[in-house]
Design a protein around this motif. Structure first.
Motif, mmCIF file in Angstrom:
data_model
loop_
_atom_site.group_PDB
_atom_site.id
_atom_site.type_symbol
_atom_site.label_atom_id
_atom_site.label_comp_id
_atom_site.label_asym_id
_atom_site.label_seq_id
_atom_site.Cartn_x
_atom_site.Cartn_y
_atom_site.Cartn_z
ATOM 1 N N VAL A 233 29.732 28.397 49.117
ATOM 2 C CA VAL A 233 30.468 27.349 49.828
ATOM 3 C C VAL A 233 29.555 26.418 50.623
ATOM 4 N N THR A 234 28.262 26.745 50.723
ATOM 5 C CA THR A 234 27.342 25.850 51.437
ATOM 6 C C THR A 234 26.470 25.029 50.490
ATOM 7 N N ILE A 235 26.648 25.176 49.182
ATOM 8 C CA ILE A 235 25.868 24.390 48.221
ATOM 9 C C ILE A 235 26.126 22.899 48.426
ATOM 10 N N GLY A 236 25.048 22.145 48.512
ATOM 11 C CA GLY A 236 25.174 20.701 48.647
ATOM 12 C C GLY A 236 25.307 20.190 50.063
ATOM 13 N N LEU A 237 25.386 21.093 51.043
ATOM 14 C CA LEU A 237 25.488 20.664 52.435
ATOM 15 C C LEU A 237 24.107 20.424 53.024
ATOM 16 N N ASP A 238 24.049 19.563 54.012
ATOM 17 C CA ASP A 238 22.824 19.367 54.773
ATOM 18 C C ASP A 238 22.458 20.699 55.433
ATOM 19 N N ASN A 239 21.202 21.121 55.261
ATOM 20 C CA ASN A 239 20.773 22.414 55.819
ATOM 21 C C ASN A 239 21.034 22.537 57.308
ATOM 22 N N ARG A 240 20.978 21.429 58.024
ATOM 23 C CA ARG A 240 21.161 21.465 59.470
ATOM 24 C C ARG A 240 22.569 21.896 59.861
ATOM 25 N N ILE A 241 23.527 21.716 58.941
ATOM 26 C CA ILE A 241 24.911 22.057 59.253
ATOM 27 C C ILE A 241 25.126 23.564 59.277
ATOM 28 N N PHE A 242 24.490 24.279 58.359
ATOM 29 C CA PHE A 242 24.813 25.704 58.252
ATOM 30 C C PHE A 242 23.728 26.641 58.764
ATOM 31 N N ILE A 243 22.574 26.125 59.181
ATOM 32 C CA ILE A 243 21.519 27.045 59.606
ATOM 33 C C ILE A 243 21.873 27.766 60.913
ATOM 34 N N LEU A 277 34.009 20.707 53.684
ATOM 35 C CA LEU A 277 33.128 19.643 54.154
ATOM 36 C C LEU A 277 32.650 18.805 52.975
ATOM 37 N N PRO A 278 32.479 17.483 53.171
ATOM 38 C CA PRO A 278 31.977 16.625 52.088
ATOM 39 C C PRO A 278 30.600 17.070 51.625
ATOM 40 N N ARG A 279 30.381 17.014 50.309
ATOM 41 C CA ARG A 279 29.082 17.356 49.736
ATOM 42 C C ARG A 279 28.154 16.152 49.780
ATOM 43 N N LYS A 280 26.864 16.413 49.575
ATOM 44 C CA LYS A 280 25.895 15.325 49.478
ATOM 45 C C LYS A 280 26.115 14.495 48.223
ATOM 46 N N SER A 281 26.614 15.140 47.162
ATOM 47 C CA SER A 281 26.819 14.426 45.905
ATOM 48 C C SER A 281 27.940 15.083 45.130
ATOM 49 N N LYS A 282 28.515 14.355 44.177
ATOM 50 C CA LYS A 282 29.557 14.914 43.332
ATOM 51 C C LYS A 282 29.015 16.057 42.486
ATOM 52 N N GLN A 283 27.755 15.934 42.089
ATOM 53 C CA GLN A 283 27.140 16.978 41.284
ATOM 54 C C GLN A 283 27.094 18.299 42.047
ATOM 55 N N ALA A 284 26.724 18.238 43.328
ATOM 56 C CA ALA A 284 26.681 19.448 44.135
ATOM 57 C C ALA A 284 28.073 20.027 44.307
ATOM 58 N N PHE A 285 29.070 19.160 44.441
ATOM 59 C CA PHE A 285 30.447 19.629 44.592
ATOM 60 C C PHE A 285 30.893 20.371 43.334
ATOM 61 N N LYS A 286 30.574 19.807 42.168
ATOM 62 C CA LYS A 286 30.937 20.452 40.913
ATOM 63 C C LYS A 286 30.205 21.782 40.734
ATOM 64 N N LEU A 287 28.930 21.812 41.155
ATOM 65 C CA LEU A 287 28.155 23.044 41.051
ATOM 66 C C LEU A 287 28.756 24.125 41.917
ATOM 67 N N ARG A 288 29.184 23.766 43.101
ATOM 68 C CA ARG A 288 29.804 24.741 43.993
ATOM 69 C C ARG A 288 31.080 25.309 43.386
#
Length: 300
Positions: A233-243, A277-288
């Motif tokens: 569920v954290t794929i594609g998120l800015d690392n600063r959000i979930f660290i 949460l919004p992903r960085k890209s649609k590709q990351a959203f699909k991967l998740r």
């Protein structure tokens, strides 16, 4: 949804403390005793506890989006939360969230061992030069030594007596009654001679308490599945959000039982927030989504 967690903190602060603000880390124990007498409704109590994990996510997200007004408001709410029950984790996680947003770099994860080594040296210097032990007491002792000591006490007790088999956990909602008084207080009385002490502990203690020795094998497997979901569920998120939430959950898992971490401490709510949460890209959203689907299929 994030507004719910902020509103709960504001409501409790208004209703029970009159918007009290406290910044003294040493004047917290009377607040904890006071908070224990609030008699909050169960849902409000769960939301308030979960806010410790959710509000830092909202804070960092607001900072990334340059919404400084919202960020300042969340910091204010976090200080209200700290002033309600004196939870030091709320105070420090707020500071860490701001620090990570300002100074985080992609090489952070590789340098974590170095940071912990520096923390140890800082504790030695503090003790030698300032003659104080804040770092040792608040971080090193609580993270490295106390959990191991409590794990041993739980192991010692529940290898002599019958496990609780989750009767003080989720099974109590189905009418099951434990043979023990509240277990953290039981351990506090048995090994520290303090019946009012809640000797809360984490993964190993949880496994031994509820399943006995076999739990040492089962509990890590269950936790591995949950952490896999957290990764997805954290794929594609800015690392600063979930660290920072990751650090918080790591701390919670060494000081609380798994089901308590999932519900009371907001681990489940955190994963829910991350999922939407919004992903960085649609590709990351699909991967998740693909990873989550694969995980569900593997369970079937």
């Amino acid at each position: 949804m994030s507004a719910v967690f902020l509103s709960v903190v504001i409501f409790i602060s208004w209703r029970f403390t009159g918007f009290r603000l406290n910044f003294n880390l040493f004047e917290v124990y009377e607040f904890r005793e006071e908070a224990g007498n609030f008699n909050l409704p169960t849902i409000i109590s769960y939301l308030y506890s979960a806010s410790n994990a959710i509000n830092p996510i909202i804070l960092v997200y607001a900072l990334i989006k340059r919404n400084h007004f919202l960020a300042m408001f969340i910091i204010f709410v976090q200080m209200l939360s700290f002033s309600i029950n004196g939870s030091k984790s709320v105070f420090f996680i707020t500071l860490l969230s701001i620090f990570v947003f300002m100074f985080f770099k992609s090489t952070f994860f590789k340098k974590i061992p170095q940071y912990f080594t520096l923390l140890g040296f800082a504790a030695i210097l503090e003790t030698g030069i300032l003659k104080t032990s804040l770092i040792t007491n608040f971080i090193i002792r609580r993270v490295n030594f106390v959990p191991n000591l409590l794990n041993y006490y739980y192991f010692d007790f529940f290898t002599k007596y019958q496990p609780d088999y989750f009767q003080q956990s989720f099974l109590r909602y189905f009418g099951f009654q434990s043979n023990y008084t509240r277990i953290p207080n039981l351990i506090g009385m048995e090994y520290f001679g303090r019946p009012g002490m809640a000797a809360n502990s984490g993964l190993i203690s949880d496994a031994i308490t509820n399943l006995g020795l076999v739990g040492v094998i089962i509990a890590p497997m269950v936790l591995a599945i949950i952490l896999k979901i957290f990764d997805d569920v954290t794929i594609g998120l800015d690392n600063r959000i979930f660290i920072i939430p990751s650090i918080y959950i790591s701390y919670v898992l060494i000081s609380s039982f798994l089901f308590t971490s999932l519900l009371t401490h907001g681990f489940f709510a955190m994963m829910f927030i991350f999922y939407f949460l919004p992903r960085k890209s649609k590709q990351a959203f699909k991967l998740r989504k693909k990873l989550l689907n694969n995980f569900k299929q593997s369970k079937v």
